[in-house]
Design a protein around this motif. Sequence first.
Motif, PDB file in Angstrom:
ATOM      1  N   LYS A  56      27.127  11.830  -9.856  1.00  0.00           N
ATOM      2  CA  LYS A  56      26.219  10.878 -10.506  1.00  0.00           C
ATOM      3  C   LYS A  56      25.147  10.340  -9.568  1.00  0.00           C
ATOM      4  O   LYS A  56      24.248   9.633 -10.002  1.00  0.00           O
ATOM      5  CB  LYS A  56      27.031   9.685 -11.054  1.00  0.00           C
ATOM      6  N   SER A 144      29.886   6.484 -17.365  1.00  0.00           N
ATOM      7  CA  SER A 144      29.063   7.210 -18.334  1.00  0.00           C
ATOM      8  C   SER A 144      28.540   8.497 -17.695  1.00  0.00           C
ATOM      9  O   SER A 144      28.284   8.549 -16.492  1.00  0.00           O
ATOM     10  CB  SER A 144      27.918   6.325 -18.796  1.00  0.00           C
ATOM     11  N   ASN A 146      25.944  10.354 -16.906  1.00  0.00           N
ATOM     12  CA  ASN A 146      24.503  10.445 -16.661  1.00  0.00           C
ATOM     13  C   ASN A 146      24.254  10.253 -15.178  1.00  0.00           C
ATOM     14  O   ASN A 146      25.083   9.682 -14.476  1.00  0.00           O
ATOM     15  CB  ASN A 146      23.764   9.350 -17.454  1.00  0.00           C
ATOM     16  N   SER A 152      22.427   6.986 -20.716  1.00  0.00           N
ATOM     17  CA  SER A 152      23.761   7.508 -21.015  1.00  0.00           C
ATOM     18  C   SER A 152      23.633   8.620 -22.054  1.00  0.00           C
ATOM     19  O   SER A 152      22.576   8.788 -22.661  1.00  0.00           O
ATOM     20  CB  SER A 152      24.647   6.395 -21.559  1.00  0.00           C
ATOM     21  N   HIS A 230      18.032   0.394 -15.133  1.00  0.00           N
ATOM     22  CA  HIS A 230      19.173   1.189 -15.582  1.00  0.00           C
ATOM     23  C   HIS A 230      18.761   1.883 -16.863  1.00  0.00           C
ATOM     24  O   HIS A 230      17.720   1.554 -17.423  1.00  0.00           O
ATOM     25  CB  HIS A 230      20.334   0.234 -15.867  1.00  0.00           C
TER      26      HIS A 230
HETATM   27 MG    MG Z   1      26.657   3.858 -16.900  1.00  0.00          MG
END
Ligand code: MG
Length: 317
Positions: A56, A144, A146, A152, A230
């Motif tokens: 990630k 998540s 992503n 996400s 984010h």
């Molecule tokens: Mg997340």
Amino acid sequence: MSNIHSNIFKFNKKSLAKAIKYLNNNEIVSVPTETVYGLAGNAYSSKAVKRIFKLKKRPKVNPLIVHYHSFDKAKKDVIISKDFEKLYKKFCPGPITFVLKKKIDSKISNNVTAGLNTVAIRFPKHTLIRKILKYLKYPLAIPSANQSSRLSTVSPLGVWQEFKDKVKMIFDGGESSIGIESTVLDLSGKIKILRPGFIQAKELSKVLKKKIYLAKKHKFIRSPGLMKRHYSPGIPVYLNAKKASKNQAFITFGKGKQMKNTFYLSEKSNLKKAAKNLYKLLREIKNKKYKRVYITKIPYKGLGIALNDRLKKAAYK
Ligand code: MG
Ligand code: TXA
């Protein structure tokens, strides 16, 4: 559909056995949950957890949520409180995460909790992830699916777009029914919501018989989910827009003018529908090569609070 990419699997006995083998070997498997898709690894194994962070490109200071099949399994790792028991009974399995004090003899890897003495736990509802959890002797750390700070994903193809062949398996569990991440509730001190989600303050207040507030800005980042930027689709996002020019994407909540560049969160102004569509639409807009996206105002009430939280962060420059 799921055969387009060789690492996307339908769920059956054979793929379940394969996933369990991978997980037992500290490999990472992408799984559906009712909120969003996740990247799962053994929460007791530092090796597996380090792999998740690497995939990630996630900052090491941002802790992961540990996912369990049931209360009894979680009791080994966290200190249970009365409030937790009440909320568990009412909402679990379901889209809510609890931050609790970690037991000293808990086996959870320190990499999961970023060295904190608390741990975030969740009991997902999606039948596919529940079947996997039931088989395992350890809980799963599942952030998540992503790249860190990005959108996400709510479908196996979305996960594939993020990670291509870098994950060994992506389970196809259909589209996530909720579409935004779980509510994160801190029960380790003064109770507060660290991340608004599907389950709302009002519902929590009703069960606990006290007012529950959303955490305000913090001097230090208490929950890295409170980071300002984010959920970014990778193109600029503009909020509270009334229109967009022809070659820019326009997302409406409610009917709005029908144009080629109009995308509908929910034509009937339904917040649940909007939550389910939000990440899907943003991803579609990005894939269609739009350079900017304009979004109409979403009411700041009920589920709209969680939607506005995600949008504000997606738009942060
Ligand atoms: Mg997340
Ligand atoms: O719906 C969900 O919760 C999804 C699905 C896959 O289960 N998972 C998810 O994980 O959203 P992630 O890693 O994307 O977000 C976890 C959030 C972050 O905001 C993180 O900072 C917060 O939970 N968190 C984790 N452990 C924490 C802790 N000990 N104290 C405070 N916040 C914590």
